[in-house]
Design a protein around this motif. Structure first.
Motif, PDB file in Angstrom:
ATOM      1  N   ARG A 214      10.049  22.489 -18.750  1.00 26.11           N
ATOM      2  CA  ARG A 214       9.297  21.237 -18.622  1.00 26.11           C
ATOM      3  C   ARG A 214       8.883  20.947 -17.190  1.00 26.11           C
ATOM      4  NH1 ARG A 214      13.200  17.572 -22.593  1.00 26.11           N
ATOM      5  NH2 ARG A 214      12.229  18.171 -24.585  1.00 26.11           N
ATOM      6  N   ALA A 215       9.737  21.288 -16.220  1.00 28.24           N
ATOM      7  CA  ALA A 215       9.451  20.935 -14.834  1.00 28.24           C
ATOM      8  C   ALA A 215       8.621  21.980 -14.108  1.00 28.24           C
ATOM      9  CB  ALA A 215      10.769  20.723 -14.079  1.00 28.24           C
ATOM     10  N   GLY A 216       8.436  23.152 -14.701  1.00 27.76           N
ATOM     11  CA  GLY A 216       7.722  24.219 -14.030  1.00 27.76           C
ATOM     12  C   GLY A 216       6.220  24.168 -14.240  1.00 27.76           C
ATOM     13  N   ASP A 217       5.594  25.333 -14.122  1.00 24.58           N
ATOM     14  CA  ASP A 217       4.130  25.410 -14.201  1.00 24.58           C
ATOM     15  C   ASP A 217       3.662  26.288 -15.353  1.00 24.58           C
ATOM     16  OD1 ASP A 217       5.075  27.759 -13.135  1.00 24.58           O
ATOM     17  OD2 ASP A 217       3.645  27.857 -11.477  1.00 24.58           O
ATOM     18  N   ASP A 218       4.520  26.475 -16.369  1.00 29.19           N
ATOM     19  CA  ASP A 218       4.171  27.363 -17.471  1.00 29.19           C
ATOM     20  C   ASP A 218       3.841  26.625 -18.765  1.00 29.19           C
ATOM     21  OD1 ASP A 218       4.475  29.584 -15.895  1.00 29.19           O
ATOM     22  OD2 ASP A 218       6.535  30.010 -16.537  1.00 29.19           O
ATOM     23  N   LEU A 219       3.749  25.295 -18.705  1.00 26.37           N
ATOM     24  CA  LEU A 219       3.428  24.507 -19.896  1.00 26.37           C
ATOM     25  C   LEU A 219       2.273  23.558 -19.619  1.00 26.37           C
ATOM     26  CD1 LEU A 219       6.973  23.525 -21.264  1.00 26.37           C
ATOM     27  CD2 LEU A 219       5.414  25.248 -22.187  1.00 26.37           C
ATOM     28  N   ARG A 220       1.611  23.174 -20.691  1.00 25.73           N
ATOM     29  CA  ARG A 220       0.503  22.219 -20.652  1.00 25.73           C
ATOM     30  C   ARG A 220       0.823  21.097 -21.626  1.00 25.73           C
ATOM     31  NH1 ARG A 220      -4.218  23.357 -23.936  1.00 25.73           N
ATOM     32  NH2 ARG A 220      -3.360  25.479 -23.972  1.00 25.73           N
TER      33      ARG A 220
ATOM     34  N   ASP B 161      -4.262  23.005 -16.930  1.00 23.48           N
ATOM     35  CA  ASP B 161      -2.869  22.739 -17.283  1.00 23.48           C
ATOM     36  C   ASP B 161      -2.404  21.348 -16.872  1.00 23.48           C
ATOM     37  OD1 ASP B 161      -2.512  25.220 -18.432  1.00 23.48           O
ATOM     38  OD2 ASP B 161      -1.776  26.155 -16.586  1.00 23.48           O
ATOM     39  N   ALA B 162      -3.253  20.596 -16.211  1.00 23.13           N
ATOM     40  CA  ALA B 162      -2.849  19.281 -15.699  1.00 23.13           C
ATOM     41  C   ALA B 162      -3.720  18.153 -16.239  1.00 23.13           C
ATOM     42  CB  ALA B 162      -2.900  19.289 -14.172  1.00 23.13           C
ATOM     43  N   LEU B 163      -4.459  18.401 -17.299  1.00 24.11           N
ATOM     44  CA  LEU B 163      -5.394  17.397 -17.804  1.00 24.11           C
ATOM     45  C   LEU B 163      -4.686  16.120 -18.247  1.00 24.11           C
ATOM     46  CD1 LEU B 163      -7.829  19.657 -19.870  1.00 24.11           C
ATOM     47  CD2 LEU B 163      -8.249  18.596 -17.631  1.00 24.11           C
TER      48      LEU B 163
ATOM     49  N   GLY C 187       9.689  20.009 -37.788  1.00 20.86           N
ATOM     50  CA  GLY C 187       9.490  19.213 -38.999  1.00 20.86           C
ATOM     51  C   GLY C 187       8.055  19.111 -39.451  1.00 20.86           C
ATOM     52  N   ASN C 188       7.128  18.850 -38.509  1.00 19.91           N
ATOM     53  CA  ASN C 188       5.737  18.644 -38.912  1.00 19.91           C
ATOM     54  C   ASN C 188       4.729  19.455 -38.102  1.00 19.91           C
ATOM     55  OD1 ASN C 188       5.768  17.358 -36.455  1.00 19.91           O
ATOM     56  ND2 ASN C 188       5.401  15.292 -37.260  1.00 19.91           N
ATOM     57  N   GLY C 189       5.221  20.293 -37.183  1.00 18.98           N
ATOM     58  CA  GLY C 189       4.313  21.141 -36.419  1.00 18.98           C
ATOM     59  C   GLY C 189       3.662  20.472 -35.232  1.00 18.98           C
ATOM     60  N   ASP C 190       4.024  19.217 -34.926  1.00 15.92           N
ATOM     61  CA  ASP C 190       3.469  18.564 -33.737  1.00 15.92           C
ATOM     62  C   ASP C 190       3.790  19.390 -32.494  1.00 15.92           C
ATOM     63  OD1 ASP C 190       2.459  16.485 -35.173  1.00 15.92           O
ATOM     64  OD2 ASP C 190       3.971  15.021 -34.563  1.00 15.92           O
ATOM     65  N   VAL C 191       2.783  19.589 -31.653  1.00 10.36           N
ATOM     66  CA  VAL C 191       2.954  20.356 -30.426  1.00 10.36           C
ATOM     67  C   VAL C 191       3.237  19.391 -29.280  1.00 10.36           C
ATOM     68  CG1 VAL C 191       1.896  21.957 -28.796  1.00 10.36           C
ATOM     69  CG2 VAL C 191       1.431  22.177 -31.251  1.00 10.36           C
ATOM     70  N   PHE C 192       4.398  19.537 -28.664  1.00 11.89           N
ATOM     71  CA  PHE C 192       4.738  18.709 -27.503  1.00 11.89           C
ATOM     72  C   PHE C 192       4.168  19.299 -26.222  1.00 11.89           C
ATOM     73  CE2 PHE C 192       8.806  17.916 -30.104  1.00 11.89           C
ATOM     74  CZ  PHE C 192       8.207  16.901 -30.820  1.00 11.89           C
ATOM     75  N   PHE C 193       4.267  20.632 -26.117  1.00 16.02           N
ATOM     76  CA  PHE C 193       3.733  21.345 -24.953  1.00 16.02           C
ATOM     77  C   PHE C 193       3.067  22.632 -25.423  1.00 16.02           C
ATOM     78  CE2 PHE C 193       7.194  18.884 -23.034  1.00 16.02           C
ATOM     79  CZ  PHE C 193       6.575  18.361 -21.905  1.00 16.02           C
ATOM     80  N   HIS C 194       1.862  22.868 -24.936  1.00 23.68           N
ATOM     81  CA  HIS C 194       1.188  24.141 -25.149  1.00 23.68           C
ATOM     82  C   HIS C 194       1.596  25.109 -24.031  1.00 23.68           C
ATOM     83  CE1 HIS C 194      -1.510  22.379 -28.155  1.00 23.68           C
ATOM     84  NE2 HIS C 194      -1.735  21.377 -27.306  1.00 23.68           N
ATOM     85  N   PRO C 195       1.477  26.412 -24.266  1.00 26.64           N
ATOM     86  CA  PRO C 195       1.668  27.334 -23.153  1.00 26.64           C
ATOM     87  C   PRO C 195       0.597  27.117 -22.099  1.00 26.64           C
ATOM     88  CG  PRO C 195       0.770  28.476 -25.075  1.00 26.64           C
ATOM     89  CD  PRO C 195       1.141  27.088 -25.522  1.00 26.64           C
ATOM     90  N   GLY C 196       0.963  27.299 -20.845  1.00 23.26           N
ATOM     91  CA  GLY C 196       0.007  27.078 -19.772  1.00 23.26           C
ATOM     92  C   GLY C 196      -1.123  28.092 -19.784  1.00 23.26           C
TER      93      GLY C 196
END
Length: 464
Positions: free
Chosen positions: A65-71, A427-429, A286-295
């Motif tokens: 979560r704190a790094g730069d590999d997620l969107r 990745d920062a939108l 449970g429902n497929g909601d995406v919290f973070f996409h790959p960066g």
């Protein structure tokens, strides 16, 4: 490590097995050791109780979560957003949960070690006692090292680290110790584990001699002890029965279908949803909601010939999704073992230590290890050489990012390499912050506020 956290644990724990019964605290903050460990055979379920309290995914959660590999996704309703935006405080829950997890596991390990002393003189059961002591010391060291990574900065002998708990005392109010003291204790515990764990004990869901040696290599790397990082990594690479996965085996590695001798040195087995769904960090099962996409930036680092791309990432309903921890084939979504030590990391450790030592005069060996890893990941790969130490370090950091993505290393690697985090525009939108400069105090997480309130001897990290 403190009274408030253990009171909380007492209020929420539900006993479900004999190994839990042996080690869970009573409302008096004490345990009748005489009844809990009446026979030497009680040490085995006691040790299982140590493992059962160990979640194992805290570093993956926070580093991801704190790094730069997620969107950040527009479907996120607050999951991990503080950590992602670097707006976390001492009351932020994810770091506090790691503190509780590690403290609970350390305390259980210490009580098993205290019980084992009663049976140490019984030669008839020496093999069992020695193995249990080795496992408990490994787990104590592993948990303390996770706390060091989370709550201390880059290694400096006199810097404040964390308390090192060598005995069970839930009423104690320990002060933070110097990093040199904590690292010495970690290394001593791991060396004891090396000596006590039998070579033929190879259950990768438990501590083994190979796992102890591998963790010593990781610890040495963080301590800038290049010679020992190379020695320990080489020991595992040369002598372990575990080998690096090849390109055709990468997919089965992450669905827990690979052979026992492939890649994994230590894993936290997860067999039921109640033990935790690792992939829920990224996508709700449970429902497929995406919290973070790959960066987008991370995905762009892989070539079309790299077998890792289609294993680490996928698309669901047209959305990019982290696939690395999506679970076993035909099983519950996101239910998968947590891989905590892999032999590929040992190649990366040895490469980095080789490149760093002797002012970069060991670049050929560093390149050999990087080429070995890439040749097992990328079709028709052509070997490279390193013309300078700077080039070597850039390539090693890149390969660590690609190979160990979403395994709990990236954020700490950027801190170790004294690099800033700069998320690209794509990745920062949705993030409120895109840049974290090298040396920012937020590269070290705050001591949880509950610990500060409960322990008069605890000192908060700068900036919080």
């Amino acid at each position: 490590m403190n009274k408030i956290f253990y009171s909380l644990l007492l209020a929420v724990m539900v006993l479900s097995s004999s190994c839990e019964d042996l080690l869970d605290l009573k409302p008096t903050d004490s345990i009748d050791e005489g009844k809990a460990f009446e026979n030497v055979e009680d040490l085995e379920p006691g040790m299982l109780g140590v493992y059962s309290s160990f979640g194992g995914s805290g570093a993956i959660v926070n580093s991801s979560r704190a790094g730069d590999d997620l969107r950040l996704s527009d479907e996120n309703t607050g999951q991990g957003v503080q950590m992602h935006n670097w707006t976390f405080t001492a009351s932020e829950g994810s770091t506090g949960s790691v503190w509780v997890d590690m403290a609970h596991t350390i305390d259980r390990a210490n009580r098993v070690l205290a019980a084992a002393e009663k049976f140490a003189a019984n030669n008839e059961n020496a093999a069992l006692v020695n193995r249990i002591v080795g496992e408990a010391k490994f787990m104590r060291a592993y948990c303390h090292f996770e706390l060091v990574r989370l709550f201390s900065g880059n290694y400096s002998p006199d810097a404040l680290a964390v308390p090192y708990m060598l005995e069970s005392n839930v009423a104690a109010e320990p002060a933070r110790e110097k990093a040199s003291v904590v690292y010495t204790n970690i290394i001593n515990d791991l060396k004891d584990a090396q000596n006590l764990l039998p070579a033929d004990f190879t259950d990768r869901t438990r501590a083994t001699k190979d796992a102890a040696t591998a963790l010593l290599a990781r610890v040495a790397l963080y301590q800038n002890d290049w010679a020992n990082a190379i020695a320990y990594a080489s020991d595992v690479i040369d002598n372990s029965a575990v080998r690096m996965a090849n390109a055709s085996e990468i997919a089965s590695l992450w669905t827990d279908e690979s052979a026992d001798d492939v890649e994994v040195l230590f894993r936290r087995a997860r067999t039921t949803p109640g033990e935790g769904l690792l992939g829920d960090i990224y996508t709700r099962s449970g429902n497929g909601d995406v919290f973070f996409h790959p960066g987008v930036d991370l995905m762009s680092k892989y070539t079309a010939e790299d077998a890792r791309f289609n294993v680490y990432f996928t698309q669901v309903d047209g959305k990019d999704v982290v696939a690395k921890h999506r679970g076993k084939v035909g099983g519950t979504l996101n239910l998968v073992d947590v891989k905590l030590l892999r032999i590929s990391e040992l190649y990366l450790i040895r490469a980095e230590a080789s490149a760093r030592r002797n002012e970069g005069n060991d670049l050929a060996n560093a390149a050999d290890d990087i080429n070995m890893l890439r040749a097992n990941r990328i079709a028709d790969y052509t070997n490279i050489s390193f013309a300078s130490q700077t080039l070597a370090m850039d390539e090693i950091l890149l390969e660590r990012r690609k190979e160990l993505a979403y395994e709990g290393h990236r954020f700490y690697d950027l801190r170790r390499f004294e690099k800033s985090i700069h998320r690209i525009e794509e990745d920062a939108l949705l993030a409120s912050n895109a840049n974290l400069e090298a040396g920012d105090y937020r590269f070290v997480f705050p001591i949880p506020i509950e610990e500060i309130f409960a322990n008069d001897n605890m000192v908060q990290n700068p900036g919080y």
